[in-house]
Design an enzyme around this catalytic site. Structure first.
Site, PDB file in Angstrom:
ATOM      1  N   HIS A 288       0.794  -1.000  -0.023  1.00 20.28           N
ATOM      2  CA  HIS A 288       0.265  -0.022  -0.304  1.00 20.28           C
ATOM      3  C   HIS A 288       0.945   0.800   0.187  1.00 20.28           C
ATOM      4  O   HIS A 288       0.528   2.330  -0.051  1.00 20.28           O
ATOM      5  CB  HIS A 288      -0.805   0.646   1.412  1.00 20.28           C
TER       6      HIS A 288
ATOM      7  N   ASP B 113       3.038   9.486  -0.664  1.00 18.93           N
ATOM      8  CA  ASP B 113       2.157   8.691  -0.371  1.00 18.93           C
ATOM      9  C   ASP B 113       1.427   7.905  -1.004  1.00 18.93           C
ATOM     10  O   ASP B 113       1.546   7.898  -2.440  1.00 18.93           O
ATOM     11  CB  ASP B 113       0.751   9.268  -0.146  1.00 18.93           C
TER      12      ASP B 113
HETATM   13  O1  LIG Z   1      -2.696   1.030  11.033  1.00 15.86           O
HETATM   14  P1  LIG Z   1      -1.443   2.350  11.061  1.00 15.86           P
HETATM   15  O2  LIG Z   1      -0.678   2.370  11.630  1.00 15.86           O
HETATM   16  O3  LIG Z   1      -2.743   3.673  12.449  1.00 15.86           O
HETATM   17  O4  LIG Z   1      -1.596   3.603   9.295  1.00 15.86           O
HETATM   18  C1  LIG Z   1      -2.684   3.187   8.566  1.00 15.86           C
HETATM   19  C2  LIG Z   1      -2.380   2.786   7.428  1.00 15.86           C
HETATM   20  O5  LIG Z   1      -1.952   3.078   6.760  1.00 15.86           O
HETATM   21  C3  LIG Z   1      -0.947   3.037   5.368  1.00 15.86           C
HETATM   22  O6  LIG Z   1      -2.184   3.186   4.738  1.00 15.86           O
HETATM   23  C4  LIG Z   1      -1.500   3.232   2.650  1.00 15.86           C
HETATM   24  O7  LIG Z   1      -2.421   2.755   3.074  1.00 15.86           O
HETATM   25  C5  LIG Z   1      -3.341   3.315   1.781  1.00 15.86           C
HETATM   26  C6  LIG Z   1      -4.912   2.554   1.049  1.00 15.86           C
HETATM   27  O8  LIG Z   1      -3.671   1.781   0.221  1.00 15.86           O
HETATM   28  C7  LIG Z   1      -3.107   4.159   0.826  1.00 15.86           C
HETATM   29  O9  LIG Z   1      -3.894   4.754   0.194  1.00 15.86           O
HETATM   30  C8  LIG Z   1      -1.669   5.134   1.644  1.00 15.86           C
HETATM   31  O10 LIG Z   1      -1.324   5.772   0.468  1.00 15.86           O
HETATM   32  C9  LIG Z   1      -1.100   4.318   2.506  1.00 15.86           C
HETATM   33  O11 LIG Z   1      -0.476   4.967   3.608  1.00 15.86           O
HETATM   34  C10 LIG Z   1      -0.603   1.781   6.034  1.00 15.86           C
HETATM   35  O12 LIG Z   1       0.118   1.661   5.019  1.00 15.86           O
HETATM   36  C11 LIG Z   1      -1.703   1.050   6.369  1.00 15.86           C
HETATM   37  O13 LIG Z   1      -1.098  -0.267   6.667  1.00 15.86           O
HETATM   38  C12 LIG Z   1      -2.008   1.469   7.479  1.00 15.86           C
HETATM   39  O14 LIG Z   1      -3.316   0.083   7.902  1.00 15.86           O
HETATM   40  O1  LIG Z   2     -10.553  11.488  10.750  1.00 17.11           O
HETATM   41  C1  LIG Z   2     -10.880  10.722   9.665  1.00 17.11           C
HETATM   42  C2  LIG Z   2      -9.539  10.765   8.917  1.00 17.11           C
HETATM   43  C3  LIG Z   2      -9.547   9.720   8.324  1.00 17.11           C
HETATM   44  N1  LIG Z   2     -10.931   8.914   7.690  1.00 17.11           N
HETATM   45  C4  LIG Z   2     -10.426   7.776   6.536  1.00 17.11           C
HETATM   46  O2  LIG Z   2      -8.890   7.415   6.794  1.00 17.11           O
HETATM   47  C5  LIG Z   2      -8.275   6.743   5.408  1.00 17.11           C
HETATM   48  C6  LIG Z   2      -6.970   7.533   4.802  1.00 17.11           C
HETATM   49  O3  LIG Z   2      -7.094   6.809   3.741  1.00 17.11           O
HETATM   50  P1  LIG Z   2      -5.568   7.690   3.427  1.00 17.11           P
HETATM   51  O4  LIG Z   2      -5.224   6.414   2.272  1.00 17.11           O
HETATM   52  O5  LIG Z   2      -5.608   8.926   2.754  1.00 17.11           O
HETATM   53  O6  LIG Z   2      -4.103   7.427   3.906  1.00 17.11           O
HETATM   54  P2  LIG Z   2      -3.371   6.350   4.984  1.00 17.11           P
HETATM   55  O7  LIG Z   2      -3.610   7.055   6.256  1.00 17.11           O
HETATM   56  O8  LIG Z   2      -4.128   5.120   5.153  1.00 17.11           O
HETATM   57  O9  LIG Z   2      -1.822   6.788   5.070  1.00 17.11           O
HETATM   58  C7  LIG Z   2      -9.433   7.362   4.310  1.00 17.11           C
HETATM   59  O10 LIG Z   2     -10.487   6.419   3.310  1.00 17.11           O
HETATM   60  C8  LIG Z   2     -10.192   8.871   5.383  1.00 17.11           C
HETATM   61  O11 LIG Z   2     -11.468   8.470   4.853  1.00 17.11           O
HETATM   62  C9  LIG Z   2     -11.623   8.062   8.571  1.00 17.11           C
HETATM   63  O12 LIG Z   2     -12.152   7.812   7.960  1.00 17.11           O
HETATM   64  N2  LIG Z   2     -11.500   9.080   9.789  1.00 17.11           N
END
Ligand SMILES: O=P(O)(O)OC[C@H]1O[C@H](O[C@H]2O[C@H](CO)[C@@H](O)[C@H](O)[C@H]2O)[C@H](O)[C@@H](O)[C@@H]1O
Ligand SMILES: O=c1ccn([C@@H]2O[C@H](COP(=O)(O)OP(=O)(O)O)[C@@H](O)[C@H]2O)c(=O)[nH]1
Length: 491
Positions: free
Chosen positions: A156, A364
């Site tokens: 991701h 990202d």
């Molecule tokens: O699980 P956390 O440590 O709380 O972090 C949240 C997630 O962050 C990252 O999200 C990524 O996945 C998204 C969907 O493919 C993508 O849009 C975004 O650019 C990425 O940053 C991380 O990869 C996840 O594993 C985490 O769960």
């Molecule tokens: O207060 C919040 C902030 C973010 N999101 C969700 O968290 C996801 C963030 O995903 P993104 O790919 O933009 O970044 P990541 O946090 O996974 O790196 C999106 O679906 C947002 O709608 C949410 O549910 N509540």
């Protein structure tokens, strides 16, 4: 038909209230909703003596099986190697990596423990779909335990060029272990090509089209599968949320001012300080916008036990205070900086009210917020997306968004001004270009494309028997060959 077994560190448990502030859980949840399957991962809890048996919940065709971690596992695997080494290095921030052998060994230990749990539930024809950097060596551990299932991995987050990957100490054991999957999927072609070069440096032979590798006697397929959203459902959600009392109150609080919105976990990859600098530059150089605009930055705290995140928390709050101190007056607060998690329905409503979104990460993998913002707009009067060229989403939305370099403060400020002053016809044109992409490639398309590449025959069989859900539920216990036989008989 075969079962789909999904594995990820983060699981969107159905009983958990509120939104999950992370794109992986959002995307996997949406993808599994229609397919059903098993979702195995971490419960999000730490326990002194985790139970040997996963906690199991069944809901709407999905079986959730989660385990707790010990404090040591949480510290070494999650806070340590995953979020202080792999996360920064793969986001091109090797300067922030803090490596220790203890963390690496904790990371490998948790991966082996996941493999032990999975080994108890896997059937030979299960399709295994593993997600993200927390679980890179999992296929290797499963193969060592004799599981020859089709196994796919989806990353991701970004995959940087090979010489940056090599900054991960012992990278062959972690990133290199991806060679044990049958399919490795990435968000963009650039990520895929970077990994192909890395495999080449590690002795692999890449096919001329760059989508296959022969390494250590194994064949690995490499593919690009940009993660998506439930476009139509999210647009509906936004239309509905817009009419709720909650969103109406938010709109009224703006008192006819234009709204700029930002929604990001509090993470250094998201470029929030750079964005604040750009907003400050905008306020300083374009005084005619004073008192006519509000910028709402929603930023749930994330990974709060990791020191780099604590430091950034202090920096961002400080900058927000400085901007408000310098530009507010008694009736206007230019920046509302909010450390709360909102439900995705509330966010959908907020996006629809906004005139511009600032999605300007330094790096990202994808950024689902960018896609959600576009889907939530009123097509007759849409807001404008200001998007970093370094978000995976730029590859798909670049034709409609205002692309910016998040390191260039003045250009970002200029893009903000342009977004707020953009004529309606141009806004509509840009929005419809982006919507066409999001409608053609939604979350179902993402999951189908990945599974099709992982198990081509199985996926076409699933499609051929696209029966009503109730009927599907009654046949899923039949042997894997059943769907294929049905197809061959021309049923
Ligand atoms: O699980 P956390 O440590 O709380 O972090 C949240 C997630 O962050 C990252 O999200 C990524 O996945 C998204 C969907 O493919 C993508 O849009 C975004 O650019 C990425 O940053 C991380 O990869 C996840 O594993 C985490 O769960
Ligand atoms: O207060 C919040 C902030 C973010 N999101 C969700 O968290 C996801 C963030 O995903 P993104 O790919 O933009 O970044 P990541 O946090 O996974 O790196 C999106 O679906 C947002 O709608 C949410 O549910 N509540």
């Amino acid at each position: 038909m075969s079962r789909i077994v999904v594995v990820s560190n983060r699981v969107a448990l159905p009983q958990k209230s509120g939104g999950s502030a992370g794109g992986l859980a959002v995307a996997v949840n949406a993808a599994l909703k229609d397919k059903g399957g098993i979702w195995f991962g971490w419960s999000g809890r730490v326990a002194p003596e985790p139970s040997d048996a996963p906690e199991v919940t069944h809901r709407a065709g999905i079986t959730y099986a989660v385990i707790d971690l010990t404090g040591e596992d949480y510290q070494e695997y999650y806070n340590g190697f995953a979020n202080r080494v792999l996360w920064p290095v793969l986001h091109y921030r090797a300067d922030l990596a803090e490596f220790s052998r203890a963390d690496l060994s904790g990371y490998m230990r948790v991966n082996r423990m996941f493999a032990d749990h999975l080994a108890r539930i896997l059937k030979p024809d299960d399709i295994v779909w593993i997600h993200d950097y927390h679980m890179m060596p999992l296929a290797r551990h499963l193969r060592e335990r004799g599981h020859m299932n089709r196994m796919g991995f989806f990353l991701h987050i970004p995959m940087p060029p090979a010489d940056i990957i090599q900054a991960v100490p012992q990278h062959a054991q972690t990133v290199g272990a991806l060679a044990h999957y049958d399919l490795v999927g990435f968000q963009t072609d650039g990520d895929r090509d970077n990994f192909a070069r890395y495999l080449e440096f590690s002795g692999g032979r890449i096919t001329p089209d760059g989508t296959g590798c022969d390494i250590g006697g194994r064949q690995v397929t490499l593919g690009t599968f940009p993660v998506a959203i439930e476009t139509a459902a999210f647009a509906r959600r936004a239309r509905h949320a817009h009419r709720t009392r909650y969103v109406k109150a938010f709109r009224e609080s703006l008192s006819d001012r234009k709204l700029i919105i930002g929604v990001d976990r509090l993470d250094y990859s998201k470029g929030i300080p750079n964005r604040f600098d750009a907003y400050e530059h905008f306020l300083r150089t374009v005084p005619e916008w004073h008192d006519r605009v509000s910028y709402v930055q929603i930023t749930p705290k994330s990974r709060t036990d990791v020191p780099e995140y604590q430091e950034m928390d202090r920096d961002v709050s400080h900058k927000a205070g400085q901007i408000n101190g310098a530009y507010s007056d008694v009736t206007w607060t230019p920046l509302r900086y909010v450390n709360r998690t909102y439900s995705r329905s509330a966010l959908a409503g907020f996006y629809r009210v906004a005139d511009a979104a600032m999605v300007t990460p330094l790096r990202d993998g994808m950024n689902l917020v960018a896609k959600e913002f576009v889907a939530a707009q009123d097509p007759c009067d849409p807001g404008v997306l200001v998007l970093s060229q370094f978000a995976g989403a730029a590859a798909e939305l670049g034709a409609g968004a205002l692309l910016v370099n998040p390191h260039d403060t003045e250009s970002m400020a200029a893009a903000l001004k342009r977004a707020l002053e953009m004529p309606l016809a141009e806004r509509r044109e840009r929005h419809s270009r982006m919507m066409r992409v999001l409608e053609a490639r939604d979350i179902d398309h993402w999951a189908e494309a990945f599974l099709e590449a992982l198990v081509p025959e199985e996926t076409s069989a699933r499609r051929a028997i696209a029966l009503p859900r109730a009927a599907i539920r009654s046949v899923v216990r039949l042997p894997a060959t059943w769907a294929r036989d049905l197809l061959l008989r021309g049923a």
